[in-house]
Design a protein around this motif. Structure first.
Motif, PDB file in Angstrom:
ATOM      1  N   ALA A 240      26.745  76.856   5.857  1.00 52.50           N
ATOM      2  CA  ALA A 240      27.958  76.183   5.383  1.00 52.50           C
ATOM      3  C   ALA A 240      27.851  74.661   5.481  1.00 52.50           C
ATOM      4  N   SER A 241      27.321  74.149   6.581  1.00 48.60           N
ATOM      5  CA  SER A 241      27.218  72.691   6.723  1.00 48.60           C
ATOM      6  C   SER A 241      26.223  72.108   5.727  1.00 48.60           C
ATOM      7  N   GLU A 242      25.170  72.869   5.395  1.00 43.08           N
ATOM      8  CA  GLU A 242      24.214  72.400   4.390  1.00 43.08           C
ATOM      9  C   GLU A 242      24.854  72.361   3.002  1.00 43.08           C
ATOM     10  N   ILE A 243      25.674  73.361   2.705  1.00 46.28           N
ATOM     11  CA  ILE A 243      26.376  73.376   1.418  1.00 46.28           C
ATOM     12  C   ILE A 243      27.306  72.176   1.331  1.00 46.28           C
ATOM     13  N   ALA A 244      28.025  71.896   2.410  1.00 45.49           N
ATOM     14  CA  ALA A 244      28.919  70.732   2.437  1.00 45.49           C
ATOM     15  C   ALA A 244      28.122  69.451   2.210  1.00 45.49           C
ATOM     16  N   TYR A 245      26.962  69.348   2.866  1.00 51.73           N
ATOM     17  CA  TYR A 245      26.129  68.145   2.750  1.00 51.73           C
ATOM     18  C   TYR A 245      25.629  67.960   1.311  1.00 51.73           C
ATOM     19  N   TYR A 246      24.997  68.986   0.756  1.00 46.77           N
ATOM     20  CA  TYR A 246      24.396  68.868  -0.573  1.00 46.77           C
ATOM     21  C   TYR A 246      25.426  68.755  -1.686  1.00 46.77           C
ATOM     22  N   SER A 247      26.599  69.323  -1.494  1.00 49.18           N
ATOM     23  CA  SER A 247      27.622  69.261  -2.535  1.00 49.18           C
ATOM     24  C   SER A 247      28.601  68.108  -2.325  1.00 49.18           C
ATOM     25  N   HIS A 248      28.379  67.338  -1.254  1.00 50.07           N
ATOM     26  CA  HIS A 248      29.230  66.172  -0.947  1.00 50.07           C
ATOM     27  C   HIS A 248      30.690  66.581  -0.768  1.00 50.07           C
ATOM     28  N   LEU A 249      30.889  67.686  -0.049  1.00 46.56           N
ATOM     29  CA  LEU A 249      32.242  68.162   0.244  1.00 46.56           C
ATOM     30  C   LEU A 249      32.560  67.926   1.713  1.00 46.56           C
ATOM     31  N   PRO A 250      33.835  67.737   2.041  1.00 44.00           N
ATOM     32  CA  PRO A 250      34.210  67.587   3.445  1.00 44.00           C
ATOM     33  C   PRO A 250      33.902  68.877   4.211  1.00 44.00           C
ATOM     34  N   ARG A 251      33.311  68.752   5.381  1.00 42.44           N
ATOM     35  CA  ARG A 251      32.991  69.936   6.185  1.00 42.44           C
ATOM     36  C   ARG A 251      34.247  70.713   6.552  1.00 42.44           C
ATOM     37  N   THR A 252      35.371  70.022   6.630  1.00 43.03           N
ATOM     38  CA  THR A 252      36.630  70.690   6.978  1.00 43.03           C
ATOM     39  C   THR A 252      37.122  71.610   5.856  1.00 43.03           C
TER      40      THR A 252
END
Length: 80
Positions: A43-55
């Motif tokens: 999940a954190s990698e998806i947030a990172y690569y997609s430039h989405l807030p981790r929250t």
């Protein structure tokens, strides 16, 4: 004219727009594109690569799963 380099290409904007027309939110579209491009990720990698807030990533991934566009593992860390 000087253009700032952004992490999102015009093609990606077009794809996101098309996915929004099919009922995905902007966050869902960005996460989905990342999964298609990179495969199974945490999940954190998806947030990172997609430039989405981790929250926001967990609710976004659950919405994609509910729409049948991803599968979430039950183990920790959560992967899709």
């Amino acid at each position: 004219m000087i253009h700032a380099k952004t992490s999102t290409s015009s093609l990606e904007f077009d794809i996101i727009g098309n996915l929004e027309e099919f009922g995905l939110s902007k966050y869902e579209a960005r996460a989905y594109i990342t999964l298609v491009e990179k495969g199974t990720l945490g999940a954190s990698e998806i947030a990172y690569y997609s430039h989405l807030p981790r929250t926001k990533i967990y609710t976004t991934l659950k919405k994609l799963e509910k729409k049948g566009l991803s599968t979430i593992t039950e183990r920790k860390p959560l992967t899709a």
